[in-house]
Structures are given as C-alpha cells and as structure tokens.
Write a protein that holds these residues in place. Sequence first.
Motif, PDB file in Angstrom:
ATOM      1  N   ALA A 128      -2.809  46.236  57.075  1.00 56.38           N
ATOM      2  CA  ALA A 128      -3.533  46.765  56.049  1.00 56.38           C
ATOM      3  C   ALA A 128      -2.553  48.071  55.917  1.00 56.38           C
ATOM      4  O   ALA A 128      -2.242  48.189  54.602  1.00 56.38           O
ATOM      5  CB  ALA A 128      -4.903  47.595  56.492  1.00 56.38           C
ATOM      6  N   LYS A 129      -1.892  48.523  56.860  1.00 54.63           N
ATOM      7  CA  LYS A 129      -0.894  49.660  56.463  1.00 54.63           C
ATOM      8  C   LYS A 129       0.515  49.419  55.901  1.00 54.63           C
ATOM      9  O   LYS A 129       0.993  49.792  54.924  1.00 54.63           O
ATOM     10  CB  LYS A 129      -0.490  50.459  57.884  1.00 54.63           C
ATOM     11  CG  LYS A 129      -1.604  51.529  58.033  1.00 54.63           C
ATOM     12  CD  LYS A 129      -0.700  52.520  59.188  1.00 54.63           C
ATOM     13  CE  LYS A 129      -1.804  53.506  59.482  1.00 54.63           C
ATOM     14  NZ  LYS A 129      -1.881  54.113  60.675  1.00 54.63           N
ATOM     15  N   THR A 130       0.939  48.017  56.292  1.00 55.05           N
ATOM     16  CA  THR A 130       2.179  47.391  55.659  1.00 55.05           C
ATOM     17  C   THR A 130       1.698  47.264  54.249  1.00 55.05           C
ATOM     18  O   THR A 130       2.443  47.226  53.247  1.00 55.05           O
ATOM     19  CB  THR A 130       2.312  46.073  56.260  1.00 55.05           C
ATOM     20  OG1 THR A 130       2.345  46.455  57.829  1.00 55.05           O
ATOM     21  CG2 THR A 130       3.601  45.714  56.049  1.00 55.05           C
ATOM     22  N   ARG A 131       0.381  46.419  53.872  1.00 61.66           N
ATOM     23  CA  ARG A 131       0.231  46.329  52.697  1.00 61.66           C
ATOM     24  C   ARG A 131       0.002  47.569  51.720  1.00 61.66           C
ATOM     25  O   ARG A 131       0.645  47.273  50.574  1.00 61.66           O
ATOM     26  CB  ARG A 131      -1.186  45.605  52.493  1.00 61.66           C
ATOM     27  CG  ARG A 131      -1.745  45.060  51.199  1.00 61.66           C
ATOM     28  CD  ARG A 131      -2.918  44.049  51.084  1.00 61.66           C
ATOM     29  NE  ARG A 131      -3.629  43.945  49.798  1.00 61.66           N
ATOM     30  CZ  ARG A 131      -3.119  43.633  48.962  1.00 61.66           C
ATOM     31  NH1 ARG A 131      -1.959  42.853  49.045  1.00 61.66           N
ATOM     32  NH2 ARG A 131      -3.822  43.419  47.787  1.00 61.66           N
ATOM     33  N   ALA A 132      -0.562  48.419  52.233  1.00 60.19           N
ATOM     34  CA  ALA A 132      -0.614  49.902  51.448  1.00 60.19           C
ATOM     35  C   ALA A 132       0.722  50.458  50.959  1.00 60.19           C
ATOM     36  O   ALA A 132       0.910  50.833  49.907  1.00 60.19           O
ATOM     37  CB  ALA A 132      -1.441  50.709  52.394  1.00 60.19           C
ATOM     38  N   ARG A 133       1.697  50.210  51.902  1.00 59.26           N
ATOM     39  CA  ARG A 133       3.058  50.580  51.537  1.00 59.26           C
ATOM     40  C   ARG A 133       3.627  49.737  50.776  1.00 59.26           C
ATOM     41  O   ARG A 133       4.243  50.369  49.737  1.00 59.26           O
ATOM     42  CB  ARG A 133       3.910  50.700  52.985  1.00 59.26           C
ATOM     43  CG  ARG A 133       3.346  51.803  53.854  1.00 59.26           C
ATOM     44  CD  ARG A 133       4.497  52.246  54.720  1.00 59.26           C
ATOM     45  NE  ARG A 133       3.964  53.108  55.669  1.00 59.26           N
ATOM     46  CZ  ARG A 133       3.463  53.028  56.789  1.00 59.26           C
ATOM     47  NH1 ARG A 133       3.567  51.741  57.266  1.00 59.26           N
ATOM     48  NH2 ARG A 133       3.140  53.965  57.594  1.00 59.26           N
ATOM     49  N   ASP A 134       3.400  48.472  50.744  1.00 59.39           N
ATOM     50  CA  ASP A 134       4.074  47.775  49.926  1.00 59.39           C
ATOM     51  C   ASP A 134       3.462  47.851  48.375  1.00 59.39           C
ATOM     52  O   ASP A 134       4.268  47.846  47.482  1.00 59.39           O
ATOM     53  CB  ASP A 134       3.729  46.180  50.121  1.00 59.39           C
ATOM     54  CG  ASP A 134       4.432  45.721  51.453  1.00 59.39           C
ATOM     55  OD1 ASP A 134       5.452  46.353  51.686  1.00 59.39           O
ATOM     56  OD2 ASP A 134       4.285  44.685  51.815  1.00 59.39           O
ATOM     57  N   ILE A 135       2.315  48.285  48.408  1.00 60.25           N
ATOM     58  CA  ILE A 135       1.543  48.512  47.020  1.00 60.25           C
ATOM     59  C   ILE A 135       2.113  49.763  46.394  1.00 60.25           C
ATOM     60  O   ILE A 135       2.478  50.055  45.149  1.00 60.25           O
ATOM     61  CB  ILE A 135       0.069  48.370  47.065  1.00 60.25           C
ATOM     62  CG1 ILE A 135      -0.126  47.199  47.445  1.00 60.25           C
ATOM     63  CG2 ILE A 135      -0.452  48.927  45.638  1.00 60.25           C
ATOM     64  CD1 ILE A 135      -1.903  47.023  47.362  1.00 60.25           C
ATOM     65  N   LEU A 136       2.100  50.837  47.274  1.00 60.26           N
ATOM     66  CA  LEU A 136       2.774  52.073  46.943  1.00 60.26           C
ATOM     67  C   LEU A 136       4.131  51.893  46.225  1.00 60.26           C
ATOM     68  O   LEU A 136       4.618  52.531  45.349  1.00 60.26           O
ATOM     69  CB  LEU A 136       2.629  53.211  48.000  1.00 60.26           C
ATOM     70  CG  LEU A 136       1.238  53.745  48.220  1.00 60.26           C
ATOM     71  CD1 LEU A 136       1.571  54.352  49.655  1.00 60.26           C
ATOM     72  CD2 LEU A 136       0.872  54.559  47.162  1.00 60.26           C
ATOM     73  N   LYS A 137       4.969  51.092  46.971  1.00 62.97           N
ATOM     74  CA  LYS A 137       6.136  50.749  46.535  1.00 62.97           C
ATOM     75  C   LYS A 137       6.079  50.371  45.223  1.00 62.97           C
ATOM     76  O   LYS A 137       7.147  50.525  44.125  1.00 62.97           O
ATOM     77  CB  LYS A 137       6.918  49.982  47.498  1.00 62.97           C
ATOM     78  CG  LYS A 137       8.406  50.023  47.604  1.00 62.97           C
ATOM     79  CD  LYS A 137       8.822  49.326  48.753  1.00 62.97           C
ATOM     80  CE  LYS A 137      10.577  48.806  48.370  1.00 62.97           C
ATOM     81  NZ  LYS A 137      10.920  47.719  49.783  1.00 62.97           N
ATOM     82  N   LEU A 138       5.427  49.452  45.130  1.00 59.34           N
ATOM     83  CA  LEU A 138       4.943  48.550  43.643  1.00 59.34           C
ATOM     84  C   LEU A 138       4.892  49.670  42.542  1.00 59.34           C
ATOM     85  O   LEU A 138       5.417  49.178  41.406  1.00 59.34           O
ATOM     86  CB  LEU A 138       3.763  47.647  43.814  1.00 59.34           C
ATOM     87  CG  LEU A 138       3.603  46.712  42.481  1.00 59.34           C
ATOM     88  CD1 LEU A 138       4.627  45.800  42.094  1.00 59.34           C
ATOM     89  CD2 LEU A 138       2.046  46.027  42.684  1.00 59.34           C
ATOM     90  N   VAL A 139       4.231  50.644  42.596  1.00 59.16           N
ATOM     91  CA  VAL A 139       3.972  51.542  41.672  1.00 59.16           C
ATOM     92  C   VAL A 139       5.097  52.783  41.672  1.00 59.16           C
ATOM     93  O   VAL A 139       4.752  53.860  40.994  1.00 59.16           O
ATOM     94  CB  VAL A 139       2.446  52.284  41.863  1.00 59.16           C
ATOM     95  CG1 VAL A 139       1.496  51.036  41.733  1.00 59.16           C
ATOM     96  CG2 VAL A 139       2.414  53.019  43.176  1.00 59.16           C
ATOM     97  N   GLY A 140       5.968  52.641  42.469  1.00 58.07           N
ATOM     98  CA  GLY A 140       6.906  53.608  42.431  1.00 58.07           C
ATOM     99  C   GLY A 140       6.723  54.939  43.510  1.00 58.07           C
ATOM    100  O   GLY A 140       7.207  55.872  43.115  1.00 58.07           O
ATOM    101  N   LEU A 141       5.807  54.582  44.343  1.00 55.07           N
ATOM    102  CA  LEU A 141       5.434  55.725  44.957  1.00 55.07           C
ATOM    103  C   LEU A 141       5.828  55.712  46.569  1.00 55.07           C
ATOM    104  O   LEU A 141       5.083  56.205  47.474  1.00 55.07           O
ATOM    105  CB  LEU A 141       3.920  56.101  45.116  1.00 55.07           C
ATOM    106  CG  LEU A 141       3.331  56.730  43.786  1.00 55.07           C
ATOM    107  CD1 LEU A 141       1.816  56.963  44.037  1.00 55.07           C
ATOM    108  CD2 LEU A 141       4.025  58.104  43.523  1.00 55.07           C
ATOM    109  N   ALA A 142       7.008  54.875  46.838  1.00 54.03           N
ATOM    110  CA  ALA A 142       7.397  54.625  48.313  1.00 54.03           C
ATOM    111  C   ALA A 142       7.702  56.147  48.675  1.00 54.03           C
ATOM    112  O   ALA A 142       8.185  56.877  48.120  1.00 54.03           O
ATOM    113  CB  ALA A 142       8.557  53.749  48.292  1.00 54.03           C
TER     114      ALA A 142
END
Lengths: 269, 255
Positions: A128-142
């Motif tokens: 779940a955490k990995t997925r959350a980080r991936d999505i945050l990256k997708l929206v430019g919030l890495a």
Amino acid sequence: MNASHETDLKGGRSAAPPPFGRLVNVAKTFQSAGQSVPAVKDISFEFRKGDLVSLLGTSGCGKTTVLKMLGGLIHTSGGRIELDGNAITGPYPGVGVVFQAPTLMPWRSVLGNVLFPLEVLGRNGAAAKTRARDILKLVGLAGFGQAYPRQLSGGMQQRVALCRAIIHEPSILLMDEPFGALDELTRLEMNDLLLDIRRVTGATVVFVTHSISEAIYLSDRVLVFSKRPAVIALELAVDFPYPRSSRTRFLNRFTELEEQASIALGVVK
Amino acid sequence: MGQNLLRVVYPLAGAAIIVIVWDLYVVVARVPLVVFPRPLQVAQALVSYSAILGSEAWVTALECIYGFLLSMAIGIPIAVVMTYSRIVNLMFYPLLVASQSIPKVAIAPILLVWFGTGMQSKLAMAFVIAFFPVVVDTATGLRSTSPELLELARSLQCSRLQTFFKIQLPSALPSIFSGAKIAVTLAVIGAVIGEFIGSNEGLGNLLLTANSQLNSPLVWASLVVLSVLGMMLYGVVVVAEKIFMPWAAFDTGGH
C-alpha cells in the motif's frame, strides 16, 4: 434505454459495450421547514466504462445532488440509478470522491491521508505504501509524503485529495467542482493532471463543474443542466481526441461547443 | 531568536518593576510585616520553609493532577454520549448547563461530609469545578467535524467506530486540548478550595495555618509556590498538546 437494448440485440455496433452507469428518470426533492423543495427532476443519462462525463450547470442547480445520489450518499426521491448492473441504494465499494475543498485530515501526513482508504479497507501493508508513493509521484508530489497538509499550497493539497480518491482503484471517480477553488493557472494544470490520471488508471469519471471550458476540455460528454429543479438541457458530445493539450482550447470547434453550452445554460441569448 | 529573547526579557523587566514598587511601598509607608512582607522576606521564607513547602506542594499537586485526570476521564465520555445520543442530550444537557449556576464553593462542605478530610474530597472538588469545560469543549469539537470528511467516511463505508476514532476524535483534539487547558487551571482552584474547607495537608492548608499564626512571609511563599505549581501543570498540558498534535504547529495558508 430501449434504444440501447435494440442496438445490442442487433449487434449493430459490436464495439459498443453495454452502459456502465445508467440514471433513469432520477428525481430528488428535499424537505425543508415542512416544504418540499424539488432539486432535481427527471434526469436520465448513461455512461460507459472509462467515460469522462461532466455535469455542467450554475451553482445550486442540483448537479452536486445528482453526483451524491450516484455515489449512494443520498437517496433518490424517484427514478433509478444503476452501476455495473446493480441498483444504487446506498454507499458501495469502489467509489473515489473529490470535493471542492481538499478536505484532508490535518493530523495525518500526506502519505497518511493518501493511505486512508486502504487503511479503512484493511489493505495497509508495505505494498500500500509503495502504491501511495507511486501515485504521489504521478501527481508531482514525490518527496512530500511526510509533510502535513497545512504545509502545502491549495493546489498541492488538491493533488493529495486526488491521490486519496484513486488509491483504492475505484471503479468510478466522483468529482464535485474539484478545481473550483483554485486559481486559473493551477486549474489548467490540474485539468491536464486529471486527464493524465485517467489515461493511466482508465477510471470512469463523473465531473461536476460550473466552468464551461473546463467541462468541454476534459470530457467525452458534457451534460448541461438547467436551473433548479434540474433537467438536462443539452447533451454535448465532445469529439476532440485524447490526449488533448492546451492547443485544443483554441480550436474553432471548441469555441462552437462553448457557445452551444452557453446558450443551453441561458448565459448567451 | 531575538524575538523569543524579547518575549522573556520584557515580562521579567515588568516583574522586576512590580517587585521594586512593592518593596518601596512597604518600606516608605512603613507597612507592618504582618500585613505585607517585603519581597526579600518572602524569598527568605521560600528558602527556610522549602522542605515543608515542597512536601505540601506535592500533596496539592497530586490532588490537582488526579482531579484533572478524573475530569478528563469522565468529561470526555459524557461529551461523546451527549453528542451521539439525541435523547441523552435533550434530557441532560440543559440540566448540566443549569447546574453550573451553583457556586461550586458552596458544594465543598457537602463533599467534605461525603468524602472526608483526605485526598478524596479535594479530588471531588477539583473534578466538580474542572469537568464542565471539558464536556463543553469536547462536544463542540466533536460536532465541528468537517461534513465532507464524514461524507468521505460514508462513501468508504467506514464503520461507526472507524469514523469516530479515525475522523471525529482527531478532529475534536484541538477543542479537547483547549478544554484541558482550562480544566487544569480550574483543578488547582478546586484543590485549594477543598483544602480551605477541611484538610490537614496541602499548600492551601499551609497557607491558612501560616495566616492564623500571622506568619505573612510563609503565606506569600505558599502563594508563590501555588502559582508556580499552576503554571507547571498548565505547561505539562501544553507540552502534551504539542506531542499529540504536531501538525498544529503549521499555520493554515500557503495559498
């Protein structure tokens, strides 16, 4: 709806799948101080999986009410709503919601906010955490995962809200004027971001807005709502191919569609 | 950094002025020691009576802490029940508000009869005074949960417990802490009232005893220790607030 059945039976358009969502003669009347206030009367429309449909109308015309009924958050007073063949009578799994305000939990970090739906569904693990980080990256919030919402700008907060809405892979994304509170430039950016997200996730989106150009730019179809009690005044098919770009906004056809929508809204005679 | 320093320096300078004016007044107007001791005499009393002041302060501190914790432990659940049960709210909230018109000091003799002269009656007094703001602020906090967050919870089909513990309670935390800050100050007042009415230990008792012996420096020394105690307890709640709500340090905004 008979028409669509016939098309299926005839197999006239074999590529056309059955509708994913269907609203039939939906109405809503609110009770307020002993009086019946009709908000929505006789709304019918359909959408397929992966469609991006906008509900366009003036403030308070009842489009948000339709969105909430579609999400099972309020009951209909009449008519029927179906999603994937099931009648909607209350909240159901697989919905993502985005509101006009980011409505993040100030006590949770950005990552904690994004993870919230998975946590509620009991799916919080390392994946779940990995997925959350991936999505945050997708929206430019890495790299913003550990920040608190209050440390972010309004636009960034709304990106977090978007992440929260899609993390559990909802089959339908309901968005209630999600970019209405943002400044114009941020709004344009967020429009493209939403189209990116939709391309990546294949999400079905029902999008409420009172911005004519936003509705046309984003959607496969725009449903123009009349004033309260709402009926659908016009259904506009937007035929620009995706991916769209800021250039799309300057096409003559775009202006034509804006004019048609404006006339249906009654803002242009 | 400079700003922080100024925030310490200015109040200290203000305190120094008050102490100097106080000392000058006592000397120039030849006020008798019994009526008003000089600041230095109070300081001397603080040192020479430090052992008894310390042990009595400990007693009072425990009364305050237990009274405060009791008001939180009972006040918060009362607020929760009142928020979620309309019937309980309708039946008891008006009574609770009306009960606040009773001067709490007037209850002290009754509590003395019920609980005796020991720790229990002080604790009861501290509780009676401190729990009301806890109830009101907690209830306010619970009711002010963002409707959109509740809608999000509904669409995710959160259970009632999930909604309460993951959304409503954390939403109410700032209000709960503002109630706690009021309660901890009121708990000190309650404990001292309790000691005044009937007790053989604690700072309130020491202050009364010193007063009857015309030992005014010790009276004032007790008063100083009492106010330091109050500030320390308040400080503990502020620290707890920072620990439980680290996000509150950031301003809203960023637009």
